[in-house]
Design a protein around this motif. Structure first.
Motif, PDB file in Angstrom:
ATOM      1  N   SER A 100      26.240  84.412  69.088  1.00 12.46           N
ATOM      2  CA  SER A 100      24.995  83.684  68.816  1.00 12.46           C
ATOM      3  C   SER A 100      25.258  82.210  68.564  1.00 12.46           C
ATOM      4  CB  SER A 100      24.278  84.308  67.607  1.00 12.46           C
ATOM      5  OG  SER A 100      23.876  85.622  67.893  1.00 12.46           O
ATOM      6  N   THR A 101      26.309  81.903  67.825  1.00  4.73           N
ATOM      7  CA  THR A 101      26.657  80.494  67.592  1.00  4.73           C
ATOM      8  C   THR A 101      27.113  79.829  68.881  1.00  4.73           C
ATOM      9  OG1 THR A 101      27.226  80.873  65.279  1.00  4.73           O
ATOM     10  CG2 THR A 101      28.225  78.953  66.337  1.00  4.73           C
ATOM     11  N   ILE A 102      27.878  80.552  69.667  1.00  3.80           N
ATOM     12  CA  ILE A 102      28.339  80.009  70.946  1.00  3.80           C
ATOM     13  C   ILE A 102      27.162  79.787  71.891  1.00  3.80           C
ATOM     14  CG2 ILE A 102      29.681  80.559  73.018  1.00  3.80           C
ATOM     15  CD1 ILE A 102      31.728  81.872  71.104  1.00  3.80           C
ATOM     16  N   ASP A 103      26.198  80.712  71.892  1.00  3.64           N
ATOM     17  CA  ASP A 103      24.994  80.525  72.704  1.00  3.64           C
ATOM     18  C   ASP A 103      24.224  79.293  72.250  1.00  3.64           C
ATOM     19  OD1 ASP A 103      25.550  82.779  74.182  1.00  3.64           O
ATOM     20  OD2 ASP A 103      24.162  84.080  73.088  1.00  3.64           O
ATOM     21  N   TYR A 104      24.234  79.023  70.960  1.00  4.81           N
ATOM     22  CA  TYR A 104      23.509  77.893  70.382  1.00  4.81           C
ATOM     23  C   TYR A 104      24.204  76.560  70.648  1.00  4.81           C
ATOM     24  CZ  TYR A 104      21.483  74.948  66.661  1.00  4.81           C
ATOM     25  OH  TYR A 104      20.887  73.930  65.950  1.00  4.81           O
ATOM     26  N   LEU A 105      25.505  76.514  70.401  1.00  8.99           N
ATOM     27  CA  LEU A 105      26.249  75.257  70.519  1.00  8.99           C
ATOM     28  C   LEU A 105      26.903  75.061  71.881  1.00  8.99           C
ATOM     29  CD1 LEU A 105      28.153  75.176  67.091  1.00  8.99           C
ATOM     30  CD2 LEU A 105      26.145  73.828  67.726  1.00  8.99           C
ATOM     31  N   GLY A 106      27.215  76.171  72.551  1.00  8.27           N
ATOM     32  CA  GLY A 106      28.054  76.110  73.745  1.00  8.27           C
ATOM     33  C   GLY A 106      29.492  76.343  73.339  1.00  8.27           C
ATOM     34  N   LEU A 107      30.252  77.024  74.183  1.00  6.90           N
ATOM     35  CA  LEU A 107      31.628  77.396  73.830  1.00  6.90           C
ATOM     36  C   LEU A 107      32.511  76.173  73.645  1.00  6.90           C
ATOM     37  CD1 LEU A 107      33.818  79.493  73.378  1.00  6.90           C
ATOM     38  CD2 LEU A 107      34.120  79.634  75.851  1.00  6.90           C
ATOM     39  N   GLU A 108      32.420  75.228  74.557  1.00 11.11           N
ATOM     40  CA  GLU A 108      33.285  74.039  74.471  1.00 11.11           C
ATOM     41  C   GLU A 108      32.999  73.247  73.208  1.00 11.11           C
ATOM     42  OE1 GLU A 108      34.744  70.197  77.161  1.00 11.11           O
ATOM     43  OE2 GLU A 108      33.061  71.437  77.838  1.00 11.11           O
ATOM     44  N   VAL A 109      31.723  73.050  72.898  1.00 13.30           N
ATOM     45  CA  VAL A 109      31.362  72.316  71.688  1.00 13.30           C
ATOM     46  C   VAL A 109      31.817  73.073  70.446  1.00 13.30           C
ATOM     47  CG1 VAL A 109      29.435  71.505  70.260  1.00 13.30           C
ATOM     48  CG2 VAL A 109      29.427  71.083  72.720  1.00 13.30           C
ATOM     49  N   THR A 110      31.620  74.396  70.433  1.00  7.05           N
ATOM     50  CA  THR A 110      32.031  75.203  69.279  1.00  7.05           C
ATOM     51  C   THR A 110      33.522  75.060  69.014  1.00  7.05           C
ATOM     52  OG1 THR A 110      30.297  76.832  69.761  1.00  7.05           O
ATOM     53  CG2 THR A 110      32.064  77.523  68.288  1.00  7.05           C
ATOM     54  N   ALA A 111      34.315  75.210  70.053  1.00  9.52           N
ATOM     55  CA  ALA A 111      35.773  75.148  69.898  1.00  9.52           C
ATOM     56  C   ALA A 111      36.245  73.740  69.537  1.00  9.52           C
ATOM     57  CB  ALA A 111      36.451  75.618  71.175  1.00  9.52           C
ATOM     58  N   LYS A 112      35.738  72.739  70.248  1.00  9.86           N
ATOM     59  CA  LYS A 112      36.202  71.361  70.010  1.00  9.86           C
ATOM     60  C   LYS A 112      35.683  70.802  68.689  1.00  9.86           C
ATOM     61  CE  LYS A 112      37.225  70.112  74.781  1.00  9.86           C
ATOM     62  NZ  LYS A 112      36.980  69.168  75.893  1.00  9.86           N
ATOM     63  N   LEU A 113      34.461  71.190  68.304  1.00  8.29           N
ATOM     64  CA  LEU A 113      33.932  70.770  67.010  1.00  8.29           C
ATOM     65  C   LEU A 113      34.791  71.330  65.890  1.00  8.29           C
ATOM     66  CD1 LEU A 113      31.613  69.426  65.387  1.00  8.29           C
ATOM     67  CD2 LEU A 113      30.402  71.616  65.504  1.00  8.29           C
ATOM     68  N   ALA A 114      35.156  72.601  65.998  1.00  5.23           N
ATOM     69  CA  ALA A 114      36.002  73.215  64.978  1.00  5.23           C
ATOM     70  C   ALA A 114      37.361  72.534  64.908  1.00  5.23           C
ATOM     71  CB  ALA A 114      36.170  74.703  65.262  1.00  5.23           C
ATOM     72  N   ARG A 115      37.969  72.277  66.058  1.00  9.91           N
ATOM     73  CA  ARG A 115      39.289  71.642  66.077  1.00  9.91           C
ATOM     74  C   ARG A 115      39.237  70.229  65.484  1.00  9.91           C
ATOM     75  NH1 ARG A 115      42.542  75.643  65.953  1.00  9.91           N
ATOM     76  NH2 ARG A 115      42.428  77.021  67.759  1.00  9.91           N
ATOM     77  N   ALA A 116      38.218  69.470  65.848  1.00 11.72           N
ATOM     78  CA  ALA A 116      38.092  68.109  65.324  1.00 11.72           C
ATOM     79  C   ALA A 116      37.886  68.129  63.810  1.00 11.72           C
ATOM     80  CB  ALA A 116      36.926  67.392  66.013  1.00 11.72           C
ATOM     81  N   ALA A 117      37.084  69.069  63.331  1.00 14.03           N
ATOM     82  CA  ALA A 117      36.832  69.150  61.897  1.00 14.03           C
ATOM     83  C   ALA A 117      38.079  69.593  61.135  1.00 14.03           C
ATOM     84  CB  ALA A 117      35.679  70.114  61.634  1.00 14.03           C
ATOM     85  N   ILE A 118      38.821  70.548  61.690  1.00 15.85           N
ATOM     86  CA  ILE A 118      40.074  70.981  61.071  1.00 15.85           C
ATOM     87  C   ILE A 118      41.019  69.792  60.926  1.00 15.85           C
ATOM     88  CG2 ILE A 118      42.175  72.351  61.425  1.00 15.85           C
ATOM     89  CD1 ILE A 118      40.350  74.449  62.811  1.00 15.85           C
ATOM     90  N   ASN A 119      41.113  68.997  61.968  1.00 18.76           N
ATOM     91  CA  ASN A 119      41.985  67.820  61.947  1.00 18.76           C
ATOM     92  C   ASN A 119      41.501  66.801  60.916  1.00 18.76           C
ATOM     93  OD1 ASN A 119      44.186  66.170  63.199  1.00 18.76           O
ATOM     94  ND2 ASN A 119      42.457  64.833  63.696  1.00 18.76           N
ATOM     95  N   GLN A 120      40.189  66.633  60.832  1.00 17.80           N
ATOM     96  CA  GLN A 120      39.633  65.652  59.898  1.00 17.80           C
ATOM     97  C   GLN A 120      39.886  66.043  58.447  1.00 17.80           C
ATOM     98  OE1 GLN A 120      35.682  64.050  60.699  1.00 17.80           O
ATOM     99  NE2 GLN A 120      35.109  64.349  58.562  1.00 17.80           N
ATOM    100  N   TYR A 121      39.693  67.316  58.140  1.00 14.28           N
ATOM    101  CA  TYR A 121      39.836  67.753  56.747  1.00 14.28           C
ATOM    102  C   TYR A 121      41.262  68.176  56.406  1.00 14.28           C
ATOM    103  CZ  TYR A 121      34.776  67.539  56.371  1.00 14.28           C
ATOM    104  OH  TYR A 121      33.477  67.101  56.348  1.00 14.28           O
ATOM    105  N   LYS A 122      42.138  68.223  57.420  1.00 14.22           N
ATOM    106  CA  LYS A 122      43.562  68.504  57.222  1.00 14.22           C
ATOM    107  C   LYS A 122      43.781  69.805  56.432  1.00 14.22           C
ATOM    108  CE  LYS A 122      44.679  63.614  57.557  1.00 14.22           C
ATOM    109  NZ  LYS A 122      44.665  63.725  59.000  1.00 14.22           N
ATOM    110  N   VAL A 123      43.164  70.856  56.946  1.00 16.54           N
ATOM    111  CA  VAL A 123      43.251  72.179  56.338  1.00 16.54           C
ATOM    112  C   VAL A 123      43.942  73.127  57.317  1.00 16.54           C
ATOM    113  CG1 VAL A 123      41.863  74.167  55.615  1.00 16.54           C
ATOM    114  CG2 VAL A 123      41.193  71.865  54.928  1.00 16.54           C
ATOM    115  N   ASP A 124      44.736  74.054  56.790  1.00 18.47           N
ATOM    116  CA  ASP A 124      45.267  75.120  57.645  1.00 18.47           C
ATOM    117  C   ASP A 124      44.115  76.079  57.942  1.00 18.47           C
ATOM    118  OD1 ASP A 124      47.827  74.136  57.660  1.00 18.47           O
ATOM    119  OD2 ASP A 124      48.551  75.433  56.049  1.00 18.47           O
ATOM    120  N   ALA A 125      43.686  76.097  59.196  1.00 23.47           N
ATOM    121  CA  ALA A 125      42.530  76.917  59.564  1.00 23.47           C
ATOM    122  C   ALA A 125      42.743  77.513  60.945  1.00 23.47           C
ATOM    123  CB  ALA A 125      41.254  76.081  59.528  1.00 23.47           C
ATOM    124  N   TRP A 126      42.202  78.710  61.116  1.00 20.13           N
ATOM    125  CA  TRP A 126      42.313  79.423  62.389  1.00 20.13           C
ATOM    126  C   TRP A 126      40.907  79.713  62.905  1.00 20.13           C
ATOM    127  CZ3 TRP A 126      45.133  80.081  58.046  1.00 20.13           C
ATOM    128  CH2 TRP A 126      46.524  79.955  58.147  1.00 20.13           C
TER     129      TRP A 126
END
Length: 274
Positions: free
Chosen positions: A50-76
């Motif tokens: 449902s989230t992927i349908d809403y945001l799009g797969l590329e946006v979902t994945a890249k948004l998560a990666r960019a945010a992980i990098n910004q907040y410098k957290v170990d995240a999967w």
């Protein structure tokens, strides 16, 4: 950073668990990562179809990666409750660290077969694979039906499929609870003794803290939370919007973000104390 499988192994050695939280937009994503950063802990970021349908797969994945990098957290990054192997393949191609194939409502033979296929599919990517065994009520489904995961079935399922993580039915449910849940900790302990897979507790929203902590002590390594995030975010907005004439979304959302962050900080602290 270590793989999620390596992280689960480390958690097992120390009898600890990770919180796995669903995000729906930038605001909920940032709240999750702010909470993890404040508690100096790792976190699993979950997105559903449902989230992927809403945001799009590329946006979902890249948004998560960019945010992980910004907040410098170990995240999967984890794909939650996928039923479509095509979506799983696309998520793996997009760089997801972990995927869940949910064939739990199919006959167990079908569940085993499709789970094994996904495990083989994920191997070239080094991705973690989660499956579900037993009946864990989803939104709109009866919570009275009982089909708990049995230790011998769990052992056979993991041995046949090679799955890394297994969501078990021990008394939890997705969504809101009509009455206080009662996890079968003894059954969980028996399942833990039968399989090396990282055990997963779905429906973590609304389970009393002492039951979650007991579950961690008896093999749970991943605790899913979604409903409390959506409910807390939306209720905070409902409370604040009638009091304000503000039209700038960037000034409206922070109160709801802060609410979710505080909620998750408390939950992370509780999990880490188990």
């Amino acid at each position: 950073m270590r793989s999620l499988q390596e992280q689960f192994t480390n958690l097992s050695k120390n009898n600890k668990a990770l919180l796995a939280v669903n995000f729906y937009n930038f605001e909920t994503l940032s709240a999750i990562l702010k909470a993890a950063a404040a508690q100096n802990t790792g976190i699993i970021l979950q997105s559903t179809k449902s989230t992927i349908d809403y945001l799009g797969l590329e946006v979902t994945a890249k948004l998560a990666r960019a945010a992980i990098n910004q907040y410098k957290v170990d995240a999967w990054l984890h794909l939650d409750h996928a039923k479509d192997t095509d979506l799983i393949k696309k998520a793996l191609d997009a760089g997801y660290d972990s995927v869940m194939i949910d064939a739990s409502e199919q006959p167990i033979a079908n569940n085993r077969k499709v789970t094994r296929q996904v495990v083989e599919m994920a191997k070239p990517y080094g991705a973690n694979v989660e499956a579900e065994l037993g009946y864990i009520a989803k939104l709109g489904q009866s919570k009275e039906k009982a089909a708990f995961t049995q230790p011998d079935e769990a052992q056979q399922f993991v041995e046949f499929t090679g799955v890394d993580a297994l969501a078990v039915a021990i008394g939890s449910a997705h969504g809101f609870y009509d009455k206080e849940p009662n996890l079968d900790i003894e059954l969980l302990s028996q399942i833990q003794e039968c399989t090396p897979a990282a055990l997963v507790l779905h429906g973590g929203s609304g389970i009393p803290d002492h039951q979650i902590q007991a579950a961690i002590q008896n093999g749970i390594r991943k605790i899913n939370v979604a409903t409390e995030v959506k409910n807390g975010f939306m209720n905070t907005l409902r409370d604040q919007l009638p009091k304000s004439d503000e039209i700038d979304l960037r000034k409206v959302f922070p109160t709801a973000i802060n609410h979710v962050q505080n909620l998750l900080e408390e939950k992370i602290s509780m999990v880490n104390k188990a």
